[in-house]
Design a protein around this motif. Structure first.
Motif, PDB file in Angstrom:
ATOM      1  N   ALA A   1       0.805  -1.218   0.000  1.00 39.22           N
ATOM      2  CA  ALA A   1       0.000   0.000   0.000  1.00 39.22           C
ATOM      3  C   ALA A   1       0.839   1.270   0.000  1.00 39.22           C
ATOM      4  O   ALA A   1       0.378   2.323  -0.436  1.00 39.22           O
ATOM      5  CB  ALA A   1      -0.945  -0.008   1.201  1.00 39.22           C
ATOM      6  N   ASP A   2       2.084   1.176   0.455  1.00 41.65           N
ATOM      7  CA  ASP A   2       2.942   2.356   0.448  1.00 41.65           C
ATOM      8  C   ASP A   2       3.612   2.579  -0.901  1.00 41.65           C
ATOM      9  O   ASP A   2       4.415   3.499  -1.055  1.00 41.65           O
ATOM     10  CB  ASP A   2       4.000   2.266   1.556  1.00 41.65           C
ATOM     11  N   GLY A   3       3.292   1.716  -1.894  1.00 42.66           N
ATOM     12  CA  GLY A   3       3.825   1.891  -3.243  1.00 42.66           C
ATOM     13  C   GLY A   3       5.158   1.235  -3.489  1.00 42.66           C
ATOM     14  O   GLY A   3       5.785   1.462  -4.521  1.00 42.66           O
ATOM     15  N   THR A   4       5.616   0.381  -2.572  1.00 43.87           N
ATOM     16  CA  THR A   4       6.867  -0.344  -2.798  1.00 43.87           C
ATOM     17  C   THR A   4       6.584  -1.700  -3.444  1.00 43.87           C
ATOM     18  O   THR A   4       5.508  -2.273  -3.287  1.00 43.87           O
ATOM     19  CB  THR A   4       7.634  -0.562  -1.478  1.00 43.87           C
ATOM     20  N   LEU A   5       7.583  -2.191  -4.162  1.00 49.30           N
ATOM     21  CA  LEU A   5       7.527  -3.511  -4.786  1.00 49.30           C
ATOM     22  C   LEU A   5       8.683  -4.336  -4.237  1.00 49.30           C
ATOM     23  O   LEU A   5       9.818  -3.863  -4.189  1.00 49.30           O
ATOM     24  CB  LEU A   5       7.651  -3.387  -6.309  1.00 49.30           C
ATOM     25  N   SER A   6       8.391  -5.565  -3.815  1.00 47.09           N
ATOM     26  CA  SER A   6       9.448  -6.466  -3.356  1.00 47.09           C
ATOM     27  C   SER A   6       9.282  -7.821  -4.032  1.00 47.09           C
ATOM     28  O   SER A   6       8.158  -8.276  -4.275  1.00 47.09           O
ATOM     29  CB  SER A   6       9.437  -6.604  -1.835  1.00 47.09           C
TER      30      SER A   6
ATOM     31  N   LYS B   1       4.723   5.910  -6.468  1.00 43.86           N
ATOM     32  CA  LYS B   1       4.312   4.585  -6.031  1.00 43.86           C
ATOM     33  C   LYS B   1       4.294   3.617  -7.216  1.00 43.86           C
ATOM     34  O   LYS B   1       3.966   3.993  -8.340  1.00 43.86           O
ATOM     35  CB  LYS B   1       2.914   4.644  -5.413  1.00 43.86           C
ATOM     36  N   VAL B   2       4.609   2.354  -6.933  1.00 41.92           N
ATOM     37  CA  VAL B   2       4.419   1.288  -7.913  1.00 41.92           C
ATOM     38  C   VAL B   2       2.929   0.956  -7.965  1.00 41.92           C
ATOM     39  O   VAL B   2       2.317   0.681  -6.930  1.00 41.92           O
ATOM     40  CB  VAL B   2       5.238   0.038  -7.543  1.00 41.92           C
ATOM     41  N   LEU B   3       2.349   1.006  -9.182  1.00 42.51           N
ATOM     42  CA  LEU B   3       0.927   0.720  -9.341  1.00 42.51           C
ATOM     43  C   LEU B   3       0.674  -0.686  -9.895  1.00 42.51           C
ATOM     44  O   LEU B   3      -0.328  -1.309  -9.584  1.00 42.51           O
ATOM     45  CB  LEU B   3       0.288   1.761 -10.271  1.00 42.51           C
ATOM     46  N   ASP B   4       1.587  -1.159 -10.745  1.00 41.76           N
ATOM     47  CA  ASP B   4       1.419  -2.506 -11.286  1.00 41.76           C
ATOM     48  C   ASP B   4       2.780  -3.039 -11.707  1.00 41.76           C
ATOM     49  O   ASP B   4       3.705  -2.278 -12.014  1.00 41.76           O
ATOM     50  CB  ASP B   4       0.472  -2.514 -12.496  1.00 41.76           C
ATOM     51  N   VAL B   5       2.904  -4.367 -11.706  1.00 34.47           N
ATOM     52  CA  VAL B   5       4.106  -5.039 -12.180  1.00 34.47           C
ATOM     53  C   VAL B   5       3.690  -6.311 -12.894  1.00 34.47           C
ATOM     54  O   VAL B   5       2.722  -6.979 -12.490  1.00 34.47           O
ATOM     55  CB  VAL B   5       5.069  -5.370 -11.015  1.00 34.47           C
ATOM     56  N   GLN B   6       4.374  -6.625 -13.989  1.00 32.65           N
ATOM     57  CA  GLN B   6       4.144  -7.884 -14.688  1.00 32.65           C
ATOM     58  C   GLN B   6       5.467  -8.366 -15.259  1.00 32.65           C
ATOM     59  O   GLN B   6       6.341  -7.570 -15.610  1.00 32.65           O
ATOM     60  CB  GLN B   6       3.114  -7.717 -15.819  1.00 32.65           C
ATOM     61  N   PHE B   7       5.586  -9.690 -15.366  1.00 31.84           N
ATOM     62  CA  PHE B   7       6.794 -10.319 -15.885  1.00 31.84           C
ATOM     63  C   PHE B   7       6.514 -10.891 -17.273  1.00 31.84           C
ATOM     64  O   PHE B   7       5.433 -11.419 -17.527  1.00 31.84           O
ATOM     65  CB  PHE B   7       7.254 -11.444 -14.957  1.00 31.84           C
ATOM     66  N   GLY B   8       7.512 -10.795 -18.156  1.00 30.72           N
ATOM     67  CA  GLY B   8       7.370 -11.322 -19.507  1.00 30.72           C
ATOM     68  C   GLY B   8       8.627 -12.061 -19.912  1.00 30.72           C
ATOM     69  O   GLY B   8       9.745 -11.626 -19.634  1.00 30.72           O
ATOM     70  N   VAL B   9       8.445 -13.202 -20.572  1.00 35.82           N
ATOM     71  CA  VAL B   9       9.582 -13.996 -21.041  1.00 35.82           C
ATOM     72  C   VAL B   9       9.867 -13.605 -22.488  1.00 35.82           C
ATOM     73  O   VAL B   9       9.005 -13.733 -23.356  1.00 35.82           O
ATOM     74  CB  VAL B   9       9.277 -15.501 -20.938  1.00 35.82           C
TER      75      VAL B   9
END
Length: 325
Positions: free
Chosen positions: A78-83, A109-117
């Motif tokens: 919620a604080d906008g960090t990504l781990s 803040k980080v709003l979204d993250v996605q991984f791609g190969v």
């Protein structure tokens, strides 16, 4: 007779399903990451096998890393960090989840993250609250902490333009699920922001020759280009001569066909083939099935709706599911 597959903890805020390992990851308001596994395949039920406190704040999103890179998840708080957290085995100890790397900034803040190969490596795209997106590349496939920044840009079709600091409430990223050796990496991205030029869903593709990301399509009709995007979802393609992407705005869920062959300017053709309405309020999340034929959506009305197209290409609501309690 309906049967419960898993019972989630009170305070669960988000979940992510790992199809390959048949595992479920959930995040909670107290900052806990929980992992559920199928202990007894005959019963098809899931049991919590691990609980880890990953943050003091609420976990608002969990995303699995592609399975060929190990058992790991990204957690946005919620604080906008990504781990990034990885499951490790140490001697005779039970499985533990350990922190690999943290991403965060003082102001955005980080709003979204996605991984791609991609054909060469694992990539990670992170969308921020100022309208910027950063693409990272994993330098060592065995070290989930060895990320290098590959690119940073804003979600605008005109790459020359720059905007003042945008205020974005949410963002949604979806990678192209295709994993062809000859295919360039691509993803679709949309924002819910106060800056119209950043909002509409754009398809970004990596230009291998010039080592840069380029916008190759915009998924919005001319009069809708400033509409705020709630969520996007790129469908798996099992042989269609076009890609299918769903984009949700306040006008409904638009189904887009994206051409495969770029024109002389490198742009891909787009066609909106359906606009689905049924949810009362905002659409929060969309997921395609593994065949790319059925779209599941959920939103502020608490309903889960399933959408399909018939043999004539006409989309319709296949089912509507409401919570049992």
């Amino acid at each position: 007779m309906e049967k419960s597959l898993v019972t989630l903890d009170n305070g669960t805020t988000c979940s992510s399903w790992n199809y390959n390992g048949e595992r479920l990851a959930t995040g909670s308001v107290d900052g806990t990451l929980a992992i559920f596994d199928s202990i007894d395949p005959a019963s098809s039920s899931f049991t919590c096998t691990s609980r880890s406190r990953v943050h003091e704040d609420s976990v608002v999103k969990v995303v699995w890393v592609p399975p060929e890179y190990g058992d790991a998840v990204g957690c946005i708080c919620a604080d906008g960090t990504l781990s990034l957290w990885e499951e490790v085995v140490e001697d005779a100890q039970p499985l533990q989840w350990k922190l690999c790397k943290s991403f965060g900034s003082n102001s955005n803040k980080v709003l979204d993250v996605q991984f791609g190969v991609s054909p060469t490596s694992l990539k990670m795209v992170i969308a921020y609250s100022d309208g910027h997106v950063k693409v990272y590349e994993l330098l060592d496939p065995l070290e989930l902490k060895s990320w290098q920044l590959q690119a940073e840009f804003q979600n605008a079709s005109d790459s020359v333009s720059t905007f003042g600091k945008a205020l974005c409430l949410s963002a949604s990223v979806s990678w192209n699920p295709q994993r062809g050796e000859s295919q360039q990496s691509s993803f679709v991205l949309g924002f819910h922001s106060d800056t119209p030029q950043l909002n509409s869903a754009k398809v970004w593709e990596f230009d291998q020759d010039h080592q840069r990301w380029l916008p190759v399509a915009e998924l919005a009709l001319h009069g809708d280009k400033g509409d705020q995007v709630f969520t996007v979802a790129w469908a798996p393609n099992i042989g269609r001569p076009y890609e299918v992407i769903a984009v949700a705005t306040h006008k409904g869920i638009a189904i887009w066909h994206l051409g495969l062959n770029p024109d002389i300017d490198g742009r891909l053709s787009v066609e909106r083939v359906a606009l689905l309405s049924g949810h009362d309020g905002e659409v929060w999340q969309m997921e395609w099935d593994m065949s790319g034929m059925t779209l599941a959506t959920t939103g502020g009305d608490g309903m889960v709706r399933l959408w399909q197209s018939n043999l004539n290409g006409v989309w319709h609501e296949q089912a509507a599911l409401e919570p049992t309690s």
